[in-house]
Design an enzyme around this catalytic site. Structure first.
Site, PDB file in Angstrom:
ATOM      1  N   GLY A  11      14.828  46.561   8.595  1.00 32.76           N
ATOM      2  CA  GLY A  11      15.439  46.341   7.286  1.00 32.76           C
ATOM      3  C   GLY A  11      15.264  47.547   6.380  1.00 32.76           C
ATOM      4  O   GLY A  11      16.205  47.991   5.714  1.00 32.76           O
ATOM      5  N   LYS A  12      14.056  48.101   6.369  1.00 30.20           N
ATOM      6  CA  LYS A  12      13.791  49.301   5.567  1.00 30.20           C
ATOM      7  C   LYS A  12      14.624  50.471   6.076  1.00 30.20           C
ATOM      8  O   LYS A  12      15.168  51.239   5.289  1.00 30.20           O
ATOM      9  CB  LYS A  12      12.313  49.683   5.621  1.00 30.20           C
ATOM     10  CG  LYS A  12      11.419  48.878   4.727  1.00 30.20           C
ATOM     11  CD  LYS A  12       9.997  49.423   4.774  1.00 30.20           C
ATOM     12  CE  LYS A  12       9.050  48.528   3.996  1.00 30.20           C
ATOM     13  NZ  LYS A  12       7.676  49.037   4.006  1.00 30.20           N
ATOM     14  N   ASP A  68       5.652  52.177   0.968  1.00 29.22           N
ATOM     15  CA  ASP A  68       4.757  51.031   0.878  1.00 29.22           C
ATOM     16  C   ASP A  68       5.256  50.237  -0.311  1.00 29.22           C
ATOM     17  O   ASP A  68       5.380  50.775  -1.415  1.00 29.22           O
ATOM     18  CB  ASP A  68       3.291  51.439   0.713  1.00 29.22           C
ATOM     19  CG  ASP A  68       2.361  50.307   1.135  1.00 29.22           C
ATOM     20  OD1 ASP A  68       2.623  49.683   2.181  1.00 29.22           O
ATOM     21  OD2 ASP A  68       1.398  50.034   0.420  1.00 29.22           O
ATOM     22  N   PHE A 154      16.084  41.042   2.833  1.00 25.18           N
ATOM     23  CA  PHE A 154      14.958  40.641   3.676  1.00 25.18           C
ATOM     24  C   PHE A 154      13.745  40.472   2.774  1.00 25.18           C
ATOM     25  O   PHE A 154      13.824  40.659   1.565  1.00 25.18           O
ATOM     26  CB  PHE A 154      14.706  41.670   4.790  1.00 25.18           C
ATOM     27  CG  PHE A 154      14.361  43.053   4.305  1.00 25.18           C
ATOM     28  CD1 PHE A 154      13.041  43.485   4.261  1.00 25.18           C
ATOM     29  CD2 PHE A 154      15.350  43.939   3.892  1.00 25.18           C
ATOM     30  CE1 PHE A 154      12.718  44.758   3.815  1.00 25.18           C
ATOM     31  CE2 PHE A 154      15.041  45.216   3.445  1.00 25.18           C
ATOM     32  CZ  PHE A 154      13.717  45.624   3.411  1.00 25.18           C
ATOM     33  N   GLY A 155      12.619  40.106   3.336  1.00 25.02           N
ATOM     34  CA  GLY A 155      11.401  39.937   2.545  1.00 25.02           C
ATOM     35  C   GLY A 155      11.548  38.822   1.520  1.00 25.02           C
ATOM     36  O   GLY A 155      12.018  37.730   1.831  1.00 25.02           O
TER      37      GLY A 155
END
EC number: 3.6.1.66
Length: 199
Positions: A11-12, A68, A154-155
């Site tokens: 996703g990232k 991060d 996402f997430g």
């Protein structure tokens, strides 16, 4: 220019690749180069991102970009913070996005203040011992919705309600989300830093 992404999160990768492609940057996941995940022993996003970027650069010989990111809930004193990816495991669930959302909604039950921030810290290094890493921070403040809404992202995207849009991140078109998300904001800063210092 090839840049290793110090993450194995697809996703990232997809989100960041679309943002960095105008600069002619090709992002490659470290896993695709046979590199495992770095340890993240620190309590701040910037320290963990720097550790991940240096680790990826050292093990691939390429310049590296690390992200991060996490959710910081006001009512929980800024937690889960750097432990966002593992949030669900604190409550007996397996690690994963759906379980993280489930655990968060359970913990938020009855909590009046739903204010939260999504934070993304990007760090880029030219080499493992780069004395001048590029650091960019993006932050978006919103509220935790009472239930998941939307199919995108996402997430915590399905429960991160953004008042200025009247929608969660998961309900926004991808190009709108990318332009206004925490990661979108940190990526724009990082692109400007790279143009100024690396290109």
């Amino acid at each position: 220019m090839k840049l290793v992404l110090a993450s194995n999160n697809r996703g990232k990768l997809a989100e960041l690749q679309s943002m960095f492609s105008p600069l002619g940057v090709e992002l490659v996941r470290q896993a695709d180069l046979g590199v495992g995940e770095a340890d993240e022993p620190f309590h701040t996003f910037v320290e963990n991102a720097l550790a991940k970027a240096r680790f990826a650069a050292e093990h691939t010989g390429l310049p590296a970009l690390a992200d991060d990111a996490g959710l910081c809930v006001d009512a929980f004193g800024g937690q889960p913070g750097v432990q966002t990816a593992y949030y669900a495991t604190r409550f007996g669930y397996e690690k994963g996005d759906a379980n993280n959302v489930r655990a968060l909604l359970e913990q938020m039950r009855g909590v009046a203040s739903r204010r939260a921030a999504m934070v993304s810290t990007l760090v880029a290094v030219r080499s493992p011992d780069d004395p001048e890493p590029l650091i960019a921070v993006g932050r978006v403040v919103g509220e935790i919705a009472t239930e998941p809404r939307g199919d995108g992202g996402f997430g915590f995207d399905p429960v991160m309600f953004i008042p200025e849009f009247g929608k969660t991140f998961a309900e926004l078109p991808v190009e709108v989300k990318n332009a206004h998300s925490h990661r979108g904001r940190s990526a724009q800063q990082m692109l400007a830093l790279m143009r100024e210092r690396w290109f």
